[in-house]
Motif scaffolding. Sequence first.
Motif, PDB file in Angstrom:
ATOM      1  N   TRP A   2      17.040  -1.345  -0.117  1.00  0.00           N
ATOM      2  CA  TRP A   2      17.529  -2.371   1.171  1.00  0.00           C
ATOM      3  C   TRP A   2      17.461  -2.026   2.740  1.00  0.00           C
ATOM      4  CZ3 TRP A   2      20.996  -4.787  -2.850  1.00  0.00           C
ATOM      5  CH2 TRP A   2      20.082  -6.033  -3.552  1.00  0.00           C
ATOM      6  N   PHE A   7      12.465  -5.004   6.908  1.00  0.00           N
ATOM      7  CA  PHE A   7      11.836  -6.405   5.232  1.00  0.00           C
ATOM      8  C   PHE A   7      12.284  -7.365   5.308  1.00  0.00           C
ATOM      9  CE2 PHE A   7      15.693  -4.698   4.269  1.00  0.00           C
ATOM     10  CZ  PHE A   7      16.122  -5.135   3.427  1.00  0.00           C
ATOM     11  N   THR A  12      13.011  -9.566  -0.829  1.00  0.00           N
ATOM     12  CA  THR A  12      13.759  -8.857  -1.533  1.00  0.00           C
ATOM     13  C   THR A  12      14.712  -8.816  -2.842  1.00  0.00           C
ATOM     14  OG1 THR A  12      13.255  -7.784   0.569  1.00  0.00           O
ATOM     15  CG2 THR A  12      13.720  -6.155  -1.084  1.00  0.00           C
ATOM     16  N   GLN A  15      13.277 -11.594  -5.584  1.00  0.00           N
ATOM     17  CA  GLN A  15      12.858 -10.235  -5.990  1.00  0.00           C
ATOM     18  C   GLN A  15      13.673  -9.539  -7.613  1.00  0.00           C
ATOM     19  OE1 GLN A  15       9.852  -7.674  -4.188  1.00  0.00           O
ATOM     20  NE2 GLN A  15       8.502  -9.653  -3.734  1.00  0.00           N
ATOM     21  N   CYS A  16      14.463  -8.564  -6.661  1.00  0.00           N
ATOM     22  CA  CYS A  16      14.975  -8.494  -7.534  1.00  0.00           C
ATOM     23  C   CYS A  16      16.354  -8.751  -8.935  1.00  0.00           C
ATOM     24  CB  CYS A  16      16.874  -7.629  -6.773  1.00  0.00           C
ATOM     25  SG  CYS A  16      17.721  -6.584  -7.787  1.00  0.00           S
TER      26      CYS A  16
END
Length: 1730
Positions: A2, A7, A12, A15-16
């Motif tokens: 990260w 971003f 993110t 998603q992780c």
Amino acid sequence: MWCDERFDFQATFLQCLAKHVPNIYSAEMDPLVEKQEEMVQAAILYPLECYLFGEDPDVFLEKLQQSGTSQLCGKVFKGGETTYSCRDCAVDPTCVLCIDCFQNSIHKNHRYKMHSSTGGGFCDCGDTEAWKAGPLCSKHEPGASDSPKENSECQLNEEIMEHSRRVFPSVIKYIVDMLIWEEEKELPMELTISREKADSYYCVLFNDEHHSYDHVIYSLQRALGCELGEAQLHTTAIDKEGRRAVKAGDYAACQEAKEEIKRHSENVSQRPLHVEVLHADVMAHQKFALRLGSWLNKLMSYSSDFRQIFCQICLKEEAGSEKPCFISKLMLWDARLHKGARKVLHELIFSSFFMEMEYKKLFAVEFVKYYKALQKEYISDDHDRVLSVTALSVQMFTVPTLARHLIEEQNVITTITETLLEVLPEYLDKNDKFNFQGYSQDKLNRVHAVIYDLRYVLVSKPTVWTDRLRERFLEGFVSFLRILTCMQGMEEIKRQIGQHIEVDPDWEAAIGIQMQLKNILLMFQEWCACDEELLLRSYRECHKAVMRCSTNGRSREKTVFHLCGHTLECRPYRVSADPVSIHLPLSRTLAGLHVRLSKTGAISRLHEFISPEEFQVELLVEYPLRCLVLVAQVAAEMWRRNGLSLISQVFYYQDVKCREEMYDKDIIMLQIGASLMDPNQFLLLILQRYELADAFKKIKPTKDQDLIKQYNVLIEEMLQILIYVVGERYVPGISNVTKEDVIMREIIHLLCIEPMAHSAITKSLPENENNETGLENVIDKVATFKKPGVSGHGVYELKDECLKEFNMFFYHYTKTQHSKAEHTQKKRRKQENRDEALPPPPPPDFSPAFSSVVRLLNCDVMMHILRTLLQRAVELETHLWTEAMIQMVLHLLSLGLLEEKQQLQKSPEEEVTFDFYHKATRMGSSAMNAVNVLMLLEKLKRVPQLEAQKDTVNWILQMFDMVKRLREKSSLATVGAASGSEATKGDESTQDKEKAERKRKAEAARLHRQKIMAQMSALQRNFIETHKLLYENTMEAQGKDDAIMEEESISSAIDYSKIALGPKRGPSVTEKEVLTCILCQEEQEVKLESAAMVLSACVQKSTALTQNRSRILELSGDTLDPLFMHPDLPCGTHTGSCGHVMHAACWQKYFEAMQLNFRQRLHVEQIFDLENGEYLCPLCKSLCNTVIPIVPLQAQKINSEDAEAVAQILSLARWLEIVTARISGYSVKNAKGEKQNLPPFTNKGTGNSALEFHSILSFGVQSSAKYSSSIKEMLILFATTIYRVGLKVAPNEADSRIPMMTWSTCAFTIQCIENLLETEGKPLFGSLQNRQHSGLKALVQFAAAQRTTSPQVLIQKHLIRLLGVLLPNFKGEDTPSLLEVDMFHILVGAVLSFPSLYWEDAVDLQPSSVSSAYNHLYLFHLTTLAHIMQIILSSATESPAAHSSDNSEEAQSAQSFCREVCQYTSGCFSQDIPGWLVWDCVRKGIMPYLRCAALFFHYLLGVSPPEELLQVSEEGQFKALCSYLSLPTNLFLLFREYRDTINPLLQRWCADPVVLSCLKGKSIAIRYPRKRNHLIELPEDYSCLLNQASQFRCPRSSDDEQKHPVLCLFCGTMLCSQNTCCQELVNGEELGACTSHALQCGAGVCMFLKIRECRVVLIEGKTRGCLYPAPYLDEYGETDPGLKRGNPLHLCQERYRKLHLLWQQHCIIEEIARNQETNQIFFGFNWQLL
């Protein structure tokens, strides 16, 4: 991953999570917690932390940790943890400290309180608003940490702040979304990932408070068909976490399981269990959301910045949306979350919002905003309050500044009161009054929580009032009045006539709410009284409300009532016929406000707010008056048919828990009425309401006894109320008294009944909102404290100077208290030779607003009432009077006279308008039989039934005289001062006369007593003359004793008739024993040939003397060989008796009757176990399990010539030869029957073996004693019990171990008694209790006689094994070494079994007196020598501490003896040990053995011991023991005397491998003297114990749930009690930690201290136990079971000693049985799981 700045963090992050979480938490049926934790750390948390901190997390957190901590402690309490509050410094009782902060704070030395937390609170250390002083403990002081910086917390740098502003929103949003996610089958879009494999589901079971553990286990077993163990696992997890997956599979299978569980759970309880089917991924994400919650929780503790960012995000509302912010969403969802989620959420709130003051305020605002919704959710939820977010209210509402803010800005009082009304609609009837019939207790308990919040908000009064605060508060008060309006007149009742009520109505709910509101009502009144303007406005509002409730009654026509020329018009109403209610909170609040108006003086402005026309005082008085009349009628038994519920309500109405806001306020209301109405009108109203109008008119006497009784009680009750209205002025505002005065008066009147304990006084005093009674501030002014003894508690006794304050008609006395107090005080005055008059003490003056109340006393109607009643008593013609009534009339007269006297003494006569004297001496109205009160009083003295009131009448007549003089004095002012002294002189003269009269009477009584005594002693002399013989004997005996004492003081010559062993043995003292059976009361002499008499006894295993608690005890004795006792004395068999005698036949009948009785009452659980022969002694109710047969002592005379002759021949060597020959002869005999390999006993040729074999008989034999069959039967019975209990095996009369057990219990019991006498510091003889003495005597004689019931061959076998220890040539393979046996057990066994050597086939022989004298002497000398060896080998190896060269004869012989031992052990034993040290060791070490031997031989042979053993003295005792036991005082001379015989033995003893390994230090031998066992040392201050308990971690469970730590007082082990984690399986049974520990530590009997409850628990076996007061007392000498009072506790040594004795006297079992017999409530308790 990260690290990139550009971003989108949130996407993110999600998603992780979507990728990892389902994999980590895939196995939910039996999760591997450690593995899951590792994966979470590695895959998600570690990268997250790296991103957040920008460096290695561990390094960063280490830095943060060092930078200092917050000032607030913030520790969150678990259930059962101890919390401390300081009564001196806490702002209110909810301010508490955790144990660490308390130990480090100044409050440790203040008046603190200890309590067990219910869980969910937090430590207030560091909160300056919670403490008046000492807000910080030394750990949280700003200077306490090592950091040099002023700012206690390090600032985070901007970058980290930036990161956390980015990370926190996503994390928080994820947590919130997941926790309130409702879809069972799918996840939010961003978390859904495409799955290859099929979806799996879980059937999830949730926790609730309706189903018990067993319900859930049952439902799971039936629905899923799983094993008991698995179901238990699931259930424990559900209870701890709040939910658990119980089945995995596809959707259909889970759905089916869900239905099954619901169906089965509905069978056992009203509602089904809560079950859901969840998609595996949903379950995983929800679980991870909680893991993130605890991660955040940890972060919060590191830095204030983190907390602030977190709080900002949680409170941020989405722009333009109506939706609540994150934290409110969670709060609103709280009731739907499961237990585990709630815990995480609440901890997060504690660690973030509550640690930052400004955010706490913002949180509180949110909380109040949604208050109604939250409380409604809580009320319909079924989890405990601790688990609800509403429980956090106490953290906010009790903070004074915050409470002010919430009242001003959020209108919190109104919010709470409205909530209350909104949650109780179903209990309102059609008139808008509450009616709690058929209420649900659970719901009302939840409603009480809302009432409590009100109490929290009001707990600290504001010091500064702003206009806004005033308005808001008044608004809240008006809203609160709406609740009171619904309560005013609720649950009306009507008198039942004719038929008894069928079902008692529910009354508890209404009274319960009344109790809850008591302090709130008082707090509202206090708040109002802070500010004059506010007080007047609230008064007006309250008055309006009362009027609204009063005027809506039907206004019918008025009735008119005339008496004494006065007339009253009022509404027709009769309490006995119309509905009436005991609940009048509005009227009572008004009374409270009125008193405060009077106190502050604001009453002068009242007319500005309420015009006199509006005031309508008659209406205000009406309802409270009805209530008091109801109480009177209940007392007169007019409401008998209304059942118990009314009696209970009346009880609480006057009880200390409610009376301040019920009964007391009704009396005040009447006083308000009396101060504002015309006195005659007021009294007419009272007569009318008491329905006594007719009773005071001229009426025809009725014959109906019940009616007369009813009228009499009503008149008494009415007079009592009149006394209270005029005389009860101890209320601040009614007169000028302070709260202290009020409490002092309460205490004085309590102590006038009897001296009381501190807790009893506290219970009888009302508590304020801070649970304080104000007792400590004043108690020392009025009472003195008397300390308690070993049992009982300390009490306060009233000081003499306070007795004059006693008022017989004190309004808080119950009927019984009133009569008890009157009796006590009259008795006291009688003892002091004073008259018995108890006049009222002069009351304080009324304050101006109430000054006109006294006009009641001298108004016409009052005079008419008093005169009528006195007249009835004097004329004696009607039944309409009682003594109590006359007492009250006299009391009212006294009050009137006192009032007039006080007024005359204060102001000149012309100004005093109170003319009681004048009215009382004026004639009555009708001229015919005109009498005045004075004349009636004179006549009253002559009424025989009123003899007891004579003194009071005299006192009143003197008062009349005094008032008359005061009136005259002022009119004859010229006479001046003279008359004053005259008045008192006149007063004195009558008193003097009375004193003289009393003196004369006392003198006459004394002479009368003397005369009677003289007559009695003449009779006695006469009796002695007649029975001269009997008395001479006793005189002689006394004289003899005195003579002996004198002799002794002249010389310390040893009395040779007092020797127990050897040829010089003294005569046995045997007196004829005639005993009475306690069952049939018949006497019988104890003889060998008569029927058996028995002593009730209890045999138990005991570890009281053990030297090694860590030794594992054999629980079952199937394979145990009890012949040898290990010197550790690990576990013995103790026989105790209560000393009560019965015929064996009577006992058997009694026991059979008990068994029969038990069989008929199968459902009753018994205290004792009849299967095992247990019963309660018929006389003293001690627990027994057998009986000891009483065998008479065989008196044995020794002929001195014979003894001299034998002495020439029978040396020790010869004696050993003869014994050896006899034993080998037997062995040869036995061997002929069966071939056994004989040990080579004799080295001589066997030529004269036959002669040698019989030579033992040549020193004197006699035929054996013949026992009657019943004695034999009892010998067998008792021996079998010892065997059964001692070895824990099934009874078997033929077992070879029975004789061994007999000898063993005999030896062990003697050792216990010797140990007890030593610890208590008592002399060896003459100080035993009767029960110990008779028990020991019977036990030793029994042990000697038991041999005759076993085969002699068996006894011989045992004897040979015992002698094997002493005489190596008898040694077998199983013979233990010298260091592995207890010598006293060997001595007892050998002495008791030795006569078996005299057994011949044809004749039954036993040794003669001379023979046995030598046998005893030599056996004793042998064991003594062996014991000296034991002591030297094991204990004399110390290097000397202090050298004192002592060259006494003993030291020298010790020195030379050591040299020999050194040779025999081939140098292993060091010869350098100085002789004096060896002698010292031997002398000290052998003492217990000699003392035991003296007891044993005394009870065996009956030879009286030397006088020195009847006192306690170290020096004399040793000499006396040696002389009594025929030993030289220099014990080493024994070795010299028997040198040739003993040396070979010595060599063999020393060469034993065990001895050598011990000397080389390879093994450890027990040291002598053995240590005396004591209970463990306990700390002086109880909080130290609580501290230890708080650090206790259960060895078997990892969770931090609170346990019940219990301390074993025998060995000091801390155990985890009453918890499934520590249960053990013993022989297939589940046993709790305490029970299984007791089996090892105390052979089943043990003593524990429950630390959190401050109670001692005694337990025995698996089924019995009892609670016992702990040895800790508060400063008032009282124990505090359950820490209810919470005062500081300190160890009381005497009580602890008493517990020690209970153990050492083996009375624990007895105590348990007694306790269980008196309180049979404990039967339901499952002791084996303790």
